[in-house]
Design an enzyme around this catalytic site. Structure first.
Site, PDB file in Angstrom:
ATOM      1  N   ASN A  66      -4.227  -3.744  18.782  1.00  0.00           N
ATOM      2  CA  ASN A  66      -3.071  -4.463  18.234  1.00  0.00           C
ATOM      3  C   ASN A  66      -1.804  -3.866  18.812  1.00  0.00           C
ATOM      4  OD1 ASN A  66      -5.071  -4.295  15.481  1.00  0.00           O
ATOM      5  ND2 ASN A  66      -4.389  -6.273  16.210  1.00  0.00           N
ATOM      6  N   TYR A 115       0.839  -1.209   0.000  1.00  0.00           N
ATOM      7  CA  TYR A 115       0.000   0.000   0.000  1.00  0.00           C
ATOM      8  C   TYR A 115       0.873   1.258   0.000  1.00  0.00           C
ATOM      9  CZ  TYR A 115      -3.093   3.667   1.808  1.00  0.00           C
ATOM     10  OH  TYR A 115      -3.779   4.856   1.984  1.00  0.00           O
TER      11      TYR A 115
HETATM   12  P1  NAD Z   1     -12.744   4.443   1.173  1.00  0.00           P
HETATM   13  O1  NAD Z   1     -12.421   3.016   0.904  1.00  0.00           O
HETATM   14  O2  NAD Z   1     -13.889   4.772   2.045  1.00  0.00           O
HETATM   15  O3  NAD Z   1     -12.938   5.204  -0.221  1.00  0.00           O
HETATM   16  C1  NAD Z   1     -12.247   4.830  -1.395  1.00  0.00           C
HETATM   17  C2  NAD Z   1     -13.273   4.738  -2.494  1.00  0.00           C
HETATM   18  O4  NAD Z   1     -12.623   4.373  -3.721  1.00  0.00           O
HETATM   19  C3  NAD Z   1     -14.335   3.666  -2.245  1.00  0.00           C
HETATM   20  O5  NAD Z   1     -15.614   4.259  -2.350  1.00  0.00           O
HETATM   21  C4  NAD Z   1     -14.108   2.629  -3.322  1.00  0.00           C
HETATM   22  O6  NAD Z   1     -15.291   1.982  -3.747  1.00  0.00           O
HETATM   23  C5  NAD Z   1     -13.459   3.457  -4.410  1.00  0.00           C
HETATM   24  N1  NAD Z   1     -12.632   2.650  -5.304  1.00  0.00           N
HETATM   25  C6  NAD Z   1     -11.749   1.668  -4.971  1.00  0.00           C
HETATM   26  N2  NAD Z   1     -11.227   1.107  -6.064  1.00  0.00           N
HETATM   27  C7  NAD Z   1     -11.773   1.751  -7.116  1.00  0.00           C
HETATM   28  C8  NAD Z   1     -11.636   1.614  -8.523  1.00  0.00           C
HETATM   29  N3  NAD Z   1     -10.841   0.690  -9.058  1.00  0.00           N
HETATM   30  N4  NAD Z   1     -12.362   2.444  -9.319  1.00  0.00           N
HETATM   31  C9  NAD Z   1     -13.192   3.366  -8.797  1.00  0.00           C
HETATM   32  N5  NAD Z   1     -13.376   3.540  -7.468  1.00  0.00           N
HETATM   33  C10 NAD Z   1     -12.672   2.737  -6.654  1.00  0.00           C
HETATM   34  O7  NAD Z   1     -11.404   5.116   1.723  1.00  0.00           O
HETATM   35  P2  NAD Z   1     -11.156   6.567   2.324  1.00  0.00           P
HETATM   36  O8  NAD Z   1     -10.781   6.374   3.744  1.00  0.00           O
HETATM   37  O9  NAD Z   1     -12.255   7.478   1.979  1.00  0.00           O
HETATM   38  O10 NAD Z   1      -9.829   6.964   1.551  1.00  0.00           O
HETATM   39  C11 NAD Z   1      -9.842   7.855   0.440  1.00  0.00           C
HETATM   40  C12 NAD Z   1      -8.398   8.024  -0.028  1.00  0.00           C
HETATM   41  O11 NAD Z   1      -7.589   8.536   1.028  1.00  0.00           O
HETATM   42  C13 NAD Z   1      -7.725   6.731  -0.480  1.00  0.00           C
HETATM   43  O12 NAD Z   1      -6.881   7.041  -1.573  1.00  0.00           O
HETATM   44  C14 NAD Z   1      -6.890   6.332   0.717  1.00  0.00           C
HETATM   45  O13 NAD Z   1      -5.776   5.548   0.347  1.00  0.00           O
HETATM   46  C15 NAD Z   1      -6.459   7.696   1.220  1.00  0.00           C
HETATM   47  N6  NAD Z   1      -6.093   7.724   2.652  1.00  0.00           N
HETATM   48  C16 NAD Z   1      -7.066   7.553   3.603  1.00  0.00           C
HETATM   49  C17 NAD Z   1      -6.705   7.617   4.939  1.00  0.00           C
HETATM   50  C18 NAD Z   1      -7.729   7.471   6.032  1.00  0.00           C
HETATM   51  O14 NAD Z   1      -7.352   7.589   7.201  1.00  0.00           O
HETATM   52  N7  NAD Z   1      -8.998   7.219   5.730  1.00  0.00           N
HETATM   53  C19 NAD Z   1      -5.359   7.821   5.308  1.00  0.00           C
HETATM   54  C20 NAD Z   1      -4.418   7.965   4.318  1.00  0.00           C
HETATM   55  C21 NAD Z   1      -4.791   7.955   2.984  1.00  0.00           C
END
Ligand code: NAD
Length: 326
Positions: free
Chosen positions: A215, A154
């Site tokens: 954890n 990741y």
């Molecule tokens: P989330 O899983 O709730 O949202 C991600 C969305 O992307 C989902 O709705 C999923 O269906 C969609 N998705 C996944 N694969 C896809 C594809 N191939 N085509 C189209 N859509 C697709 O996650 P989140 O927490 O809202 O995270 C949003 C972004 O922020 C991500 O890039 C994640 O890596 C990054 N991020 C989140 C956090 C956190 O604490 N939540 C921390 C660091 C980075």
């Protein structure tokens, strides 16, 4: 330019991953502010309820599609001014088990989005990176320019995203801004997924009067970032000057809390007196996380207002409403 000025200019946003936690909060905020919004999501992890909830309140275009398909990306980007690219597969442990999918979605999917944005002269391509890019770099606070080796597939995908985004700015002039989110939390963060984040897990278990598993020994620290600060960062990135382009920024609150202390704050807010149980540390996890946010302060004018305590008290009602009946 102020963030509010953006809403007087009839601009259109594309939010990838807009059915997910962060994306649907961005969509909600922008639609409420009167902006035009398109959402692209394949619903692999996002929830149709998030889209239906927004559809019941606002008029916007939802494309159900996969960022691994360049033609879907082209269709989604067509006619928009700003891209807020959030779509990705999250979860460090799952990436350890499924590195190939992470590469396809997070790396190739993001490259498709960059290419589609380049072809469509997008004003700004703002994308979600992650604190995981700091990997095994032990220095605290984490500061941009001092990254270590990534500890999981990741983290590698997020690092590669940053390399491509910088390259697209330097080679093609596409204005990209990377936001390295640090443990975001808030309303609509999925508490039911096997890969749920720690705050929704603690709340979910405590509401059932179960002892959550921590954890490790709970002394690990995190710089928890409330969703409203993340929304603000995305909008500031849209209006940032060119000196921010090609760069990536820590987006956090800038203070840390141990998981043990976090647990006790949540217990107090819920009025619970339950001791947690302790499990094995998770593979690929970092022990401590605290962000230096001065680069974002300087180049984006980012100045987060809501700390973890205020964010938790604002969010608790949402969790209680959404979890009590399940
Ligand atoms: P989330 O899983 O709730 O949202 C991600 C969305 O992307 C989902 O709705 C999923 O269906 C969609 N998705 C996944 N694969 C896809 C594809 N191939 N085509 C189209 N859509 C697709 O996650 P989140 O927490 O809202 O995270 C949003 C972004 O922020 C991500 O890039 C994640 O890596 C990054 N991020 C989140 C956090 C956190 O604490 N939540 C921390 C660091 C980075």
């Amino acid at each position: 330019m102020m963030v509010s000025d953006i809403f007087n200019q009839n601009v259109k946003f594309l939010i990838t991953g807009g059915a997910g936690f962060i994306g649907s909060n961005l969509a909600d905020y922008l639609l409420k502010s009167g902006s035009e919004v398109k959402v692209l999501d394949d619903l692999s992890n996002g929830r149709i309820e998030n889209i239906n909830y927004l559809k019941s309140k606002y008029d916007f275009e939802f494309i159900e599609g996969d960022i691994r398909d360049i033609n879907i990306c082209r269709k989604a980007v067509n006619g928009v001014d700003f891209v807020l690219h959030q779509a990705a597969w999250g979860s460090v442990p799952r990436s350890v088990r499924m590195p190939l999918v992470y590469d396809e979605v997070n790396v190739h999917g993001t490259l498709n989005m960059l290419e589609a944005a380049k072809e469509n002269n997008i004003k700004k391509f703002v994308y979600a990176s992650s604190s995981s890019v700091y990997g095994d770099e032990a220095t605290l606070p984490k500061v941009e320019g001092k990254e270590g080796n990534p500890l999981s597939p990741y983290a590698i995908t997020k690092k590669v995203n940053e390399l491509y985004a910088k390259n697209y700015f330097e080679l093609y002039g596409l204005e990209t801004v990377g936001l390295r989110y640090f443990n975001v939390f808030g309303r609509r963060q999925d508490p039911h997924s096997t890969y749920a984040a720690v705050i929704p897990i603690f709340i979910r278990e405590l509401l059932k009067d179960h002892a959550p598993v921590i954890n490790g020994d709970g002394t690990q620290t995190r710089d928890f970032t409330y969703i409203d600060n993340v929304i603000e960062a995305n909008l500031l990135a849209c209006i940032a000057g060119e000196e921010a382009s090609g760069e990536a920024f820590n987006i956090a609150y800038g203070k840390y809390i141990t998981l043990n202390d976090l647990y006790h704050v949540i217990c107090e807010l819920l009025g619970k007196n339950i001791e947690p149980t302790y499990g094995k540390p998770r593979v690929g996890d970092i022990s401590h996380s605290l962000a230096d946010i001065s680069k974002a302060k300087k180049l984006l004018n980012y100045d987060p207002e809501i700390d973890v305590f205020e964010g938790l008290s604002q969010t608790m009602e949402w969790y209680v409403d959404n979890l009590s009946s399940k």
